[in-house]
Design an enzyme around this catalytic site. Sequence first.
Site, PDB file in Angstrom:
ATOM      1  N   SER A  84       0.960  -1.076   0.376  1.00  0.00           N
ATOM      2  CA  SER A  84       0.094  -0.204   0.253  1.00  0.00           C
ATOM      3  C   SER A  84       0.707   1.044  -0.414  1.00  0.00           C
ATOM      4  O   SER A  84       2.010   1.497   1.081  1.00  0.00           O
ATOM      5  CB  SER A  84      -0.928   0.409   1.067  1.00  0.00           C
ATOM      6  OG  SER A  84      -1.499   1.231   1.215  1.00  0.00           O
ATOM      7  N   ASN A  85       0.487   2.189  -1.063  1.00  0.00           N
ATOM      8  CA  ASN A  85       1.617   3.802  -0.745  1.00  0.00           C
ATOM      9  C   ASN A  85       0.685   4.419  -0.007  1.00  0.00           C
ATOM     10  O   ASN A  85       1.638   5.303   0.594  1.00  0.00           O
ATOM     11  CB  ASN A  85       1.061   4.341  -2.062  1.00  0.00           C
ATOM     12  CG  ASN A  85       1.469   2.906  -3.040  1.00  0.00           C
ATOM     13  OD1 ASN A  85       3.122   2.985  -3.621  1.00  0.00           O
ATOM     14  ND2 ASN A  85       0.910   3.025  -4.737  1.00  0.00           N
TER      15      ASN A  85
END
Length: 338
Positions: A84-85
């Site tokens: 996840s960014n």
Amino acid sequence: MATDRKQIEEKLDRLDRIRLANLPTPVYRLDRVSAELGKNIWIKRDDFTGAEMSGNKVRKLEFTAAKALKEGADVLITAGGIQSNHARATAAAAARLGLRSHLVLSVESEPRMEGNYLLDRMLGAGITLLDENGGVTLSAKMEEIAGEYRKAGLRPYVIPVGASDGVGNFGYLNAFREILHQEEELGVTFDAVVCAAGSGGTYSGLWLGNRLFGAGKRIVGITVCDNRDYFNGVCSRITKSTLALLEEEPPGDGEFTFIDGYKGRGYALSKPEELRFIADIAAKEGVILDPVYTGKAFYGLYSEVKKGTFDPCGNILFIHTGGQYGLFPKQDQISEAM
Ligand SMILES: *Cc1c(COP(=O)(O)O)cnc(C)c1O
């Protein structure tokens, strides 16, 4: 709508916000792609918002973190996929602000320490790995962890996946205003603005900006998970919540425009043709797209322009929402595909 552009801008200026992103981000025309497609394809480099806090999530976190601090929070809790960014950007924002962070990351097998997950660890985030097949949702796990922090005498603040809620939505409402100013500077009018839709906050902020500022553009989301029906529901919910916070009336009827068909094998899974396309754009324009969001969305835009879906639009703006750290865990697949 009685409220005019200036009044909306003043309301946005009064919102609680912490400056975390490098703004405004550059906008320019992709010359080779434009020549190929016979239309002006522009790009807004929201992957330039920062390094640790790169990409679209930082715009949302400027408002989300401000709210958390105002409520006296000392731990930011959020969730997402293992790469996840948003989780990485939240861990970076927390460290920058002197807060703790705790991430709930969805996994199906033991993850390798690479890409965003490596950075999460380096940024000092507390991490809980969760296999959602076990029946516990990411939100339930976040609430459980928040409870444990509370018991320990701390003040946790839970940020939903992607920071896509009424407050996070201000990030792209504000980005839309930035785009209107850049149109004036560049002397161009974008007929369409296109982004990837993952948790819906980027799209709904842009969509709402378009309505509130009466800009009359096509706002198009290319879905990289779920589908159009799902995003219609999500975006109508967060848009309502943002309007309530702004004390604004819903700006008339208006439909969301989502295009399905480009998620490929599924969320965060790649096909060789998608990876080849990313390498092709890199060589042609010097722009590195990511495999989970912008690679698929730009591939979607490229294919839909060829099909004529955007025919009346002469100037199309694509938002590069970041995500490049997600390339590195796919290095083998990429080199095979090229
Ligand atoms: C999260 C993300 C998106 C999707 O944005 P949403 O607001 O969640 O729809 C697009 N691109 C990148 C790189 C992201 O990390």
